[in-house]
Design a protein around this motif. Sequence first.
Motif, short mmCIF file in Angstrom:
data_model
loop_
_atom_site.label_atom_id
_atom_site.label_comp_id
_atom_site.label_asym_id
_atom_site.label_seq_id
_atom_site.Cartn_x
_atom_site.Cartn_y
_atom_site.Cartn_z
N ASP A 1 7.96 -38.84 11.72
CA ASP A 1 8.07 -37.95 12.89
C ASP A 1 9.28 -38.31 13.74
O ASP A 1 9.21 -38.39 14.97
CB ASP A 1 6.79 -37.98 13.71
CG ASP A 1 5.57 -37.53 12.92
OD1 ASP A 1 5.73 -36.69 12.01
OD2 ASP A 1 4.46 -38.01 13.20
N ASP A 2 10.40 -38.57 13.08
CA ASP A 2 11.69 -38.90 13.73
C ASP A 2 11.68 -40.23 14.49
O ASP A 2 12.51 -40.46 15.35
CB ASP A 2 12.14 -37.78 14.66
CG ASP A 2 12.46 -36.51 13.88
OD1 ASP A 2 13.03 -36.63 12.78
OD2 ASP A 2 12.15 -35.42 14.38
N VAL A 3 10.73 -41.11 14.16
CA VAL A 3 10.68 -42.45 14.75
C VAL A 3 10.91 -43.46 13.62
O VAL A 3 10.22 -43.40 12.59
CB VAL A 3 9.33 -42.71 15.45
CG1 VAL A 3 9.25 -44.15 15.95
CG2 VAL A 3 9.12 -41.72 16.57
N LEU A 4 11.85 -44.37 13.82
CA LEU A 4 12.16 -45.37 12.80
C LEU A 4 10.96 -46.28 12.54
O LEU A 4 10.39 -46.85 13.46
CB LEU A 4 13.35 -46.21 13.26
CG LEU A 4 13.87 -47.27 12.29
CD1 LEU A 4 14.43 -46.61 11.05
CD2 LEU A 4 14.93 -48.11 12.98
N VAL A 5 10.59 -46.39 11.25
CA VAL A 5 9.47 -47.25 10.83
C VAL A 5 10.01 -48.52 10.21
O VAL A 5 9.53 -49.61 10.45
CB VAL A 5 8.57 -46.51 9.83
CG1 VAL A 5 7.49 -47.43 9.28
CG2 VAL A 5 7.95 -45.29 10.46
N ASN A 6 11.02 -48.38 9.37
CA ASN A 6 11.61 -49.52 8.68
C ASN A 6 13.08 -49.21 8.43
O ASN A 6 13.40 -48.16 7.88
CB ASN A 6 10.88 -49.77 7.36
CG ASN A 6 11.23 -51.10 6.74
OD1 ASN A 6 12.41 -51.46 6.68
ND2 ASN A 6 10.25 -51.81 6.26
N ASP A 7 13.96 -50.11 8.83
CA ASP A 7 15.39 -49.81 8.72
C ASP A 7 16.10 -50.61 7.65
O ASP A 7 17.32 -50.61 7.60
CB ASP A 7 16.08 -50.01 10.06
CG ASP A 7 16.08 -51.46 10.52
OD1 ASP A 7 15.37 -52.29 9.92
OD2 ASP A 7 16.79 -51.76 11.49
#
Length: 96
Positions: free
Chosen positions: A33-39
């Motif tokens: 949902d456009d939120v970084l989970v893992n980069d």
Amino acid sequence: MYFTFSVDTTAIYELNLWAVQGPDSGILEANVDDVLVNDYINLYGPYIYASGKIGMGPYYLEAGEHQIYFEVIKTDALSTGYNFCLDAMTIELKPQ
């Protein structure tokens, strides 16, 4: 690469993926949902093989539909490419 999924219960979920690792694989970023989970999911490997389970960490999801997006953002210094091959993904309710 976008995928849509839904959950029935507002809770914390374990997000996992299985992919192909290899000499021409890249480094992923995952967003829900456009939120970084893992980069930094590095799929480089010296030969082609199944990654096994890659945990993207626990993540809070509200009941309803969501979208997960994987993007190859860079490559490992040893990799010859930016490939990404997804085998499977799970979204599992985390036991409380």
